[in-house]
Design an enzyme around this catalytic site. Structure first.
Site, PDB file in Angstrom:
ATOM      1  N   GLY A  13      -4.312  -2.850 -12.854  1.00 14.65           N
ATOM      2  CA  GLY A  13      -4.406  -3.541 -11.480  1.00 14.65           C
ATOM      3  C   GLY A  13      -5.642  -4.614 -11.495  1.00 14.65           C
ATOM      4  O   GLY A  13      -6.115  -4.922 -10.522  1.00 14.65           O
ATOM      5  N   TYR A 155       1.752   6.916   0.597  1.00 12.59           N
ATOM      6  CA  TYR A 155       0.412   6.457   0.161  1.00 12.59           C
ATOM      7  C   TYR A 155      -0.774   7.309   0.263  1.00 12.59           C
ATOM      8  O   TYR A 155      -1.217   7.734  -0.769  1.00 12.59           O
ATOM      9  CB  TYR A 155      -0.157   5.118   0.776  1.00 12.59           C
ATOM     10  CG  TYR A 155      -1.312   4.475   0.164  1.00 12.59           C
ATOM     11  CD1 TYR A 155      -1.311   3.638  -0.718  1.00 12.59           C
ATOM     12  CD2 TYR A 155      -2.404   4.606   1.051  1.00 12.59           C
ATOM     13  CE1 TYR A 155      -2.405   3.096  -1.113  1.00 12.59           C
ATOM     14  CE2 TYR A 155      -3.712   3.791   0.546  1.00 12.59           C
ATOM     15  CZ  TYR A 155      -3.603   3.098  -0.487  1.00 12.59           C
ATOM     16  OH  TYR A 155      -4.734   2.504  -0.894  1.00 12.59           O
TER      17      TYR A 155
END
Ligand code: NAI
Length: 247
Positions: A13, A155
């Site tokens: 990322g 999440y």
């Protein structure tokens, strides 16, 4: 402080946001950083910018949710660079909605990237790190994994899962000189939070004792410390870097 000369670091990322801040810090500290994200062009430009400043960097496009792709990525890095010292599992996504409305796909996509993605890369680096009897694995969780948050069941589960994954992996790898730690960022100014309405941001800041939203450097500094030799006696821990929000 906390030099990382001669270390090879993989950061997932890394194309923007917190991940970009992490690769900048690690590279400045002397590490060779391998910038990984799904987007080839974006991650190439991050690595090129680092190289133009005289730092050591390379890049690779990879979907870390894909078990084989993650394994192939690690194998090719070890082949090219000889070893891996540091893995930062930073890639993460959100698909927010209330549980009542959440689709199976929203659930699976988030768990597969945030939690299974960390499993995929960690499993792949374990063997080379065990061989060299040294390694640093740092997982980027979230305060939401500690406190929960309405609209983020997928999440929060993925980020709480990462904390358990960190502890279990730390126990398995401690005898091989590998430490595994977790960082739980609070609200950090990135693309993930840029779209929030000003009144929502104000309400967030009101909950933060240090009265500001964090930045990627706040997280990157902690990563740099945990990756360094100075943190050699720390493993299995989760550090909230959140302006005091969850104290
Ligand atoms: P971002 O959305 O700006 O960047 C996410 C990065 O992950 C991008 O480089 C993207 O390409 C990459 N990525 C996403 N899915 C991927 C996949 N399947 N394979 C490879 N790369 C993939 O996110 P941000 O804000 O920089 O967040 C970074 C991490 O920090 C995430 O794990 C996030 O959950 C966590 N975090 C962020 C907070 C914030 O306020 N921004 C707060 C707490 C945690």
């Amino acid at each position: 402080m906390f030099r990382l000369d001669n270390y090879i670091a993989i950061v997932t990322g890394a194309s923007r946001g917190i991940g970009q801040g992490i690769v900048e810090n690690l590279a400045e500290a002397g590490a060779h950083v391998v910038c990984v994200s799904r987007s080839f062009e974006a991650v190439k430009s991050v690595a090129s910018e680092l190289k133009s400043k005289g730092f050591k960097a390379s890049f690779a496009a990879c979907d870390i949710a894909d078990f084989k792709a993650a394994a192939d990525l690690v194998q090719s890095i070890v082949k090219d660079l000889g070893k891996i010292d540091i893995l930062v599992n930073n890639a993460g996504i959100t698909r927010d909605t209330l549980l009542m409305r959440m689709s199976e796909e929203d659930w699976d996509t988030v768990i597969n990237t945030n939690l299974k993605g960390a499993f995929n890369t960690t499993k792949a680096v374990t063997r080379p790190m065990m061989r060299q009897r040294h390694g640093r694995i740092i997982n980027i969780s979230s305060v939401v994994g500690l406190t929960g948050n309405a609209g983020q069941t997928n999440y929060a589960a993925s980020k709480a899962g990462l904390i358990g994954f960190t502890k279990a992996t730390a126990r398995e790898l401690a005898s091989r000189g590998i430490t595994v730690n977790c960082i739980a960022p609070g609200f950090i100014e990135t693309d993930m939070t840029a779209g929030l309405k000003p009144e929502i941001k104000e309400a967030m800041i009101a909950q933060i004792p240090l009265r500001r939203i964090g930045n990627s450097k706040d997280i990157a500094t902690m990563v740099q410390f945990l990756a360094s030799d100075a943190a050699g006696y720390i493993t299995g821990q989760t550090y909230a870097v959140d302006g005091g929000m969850t104290m």
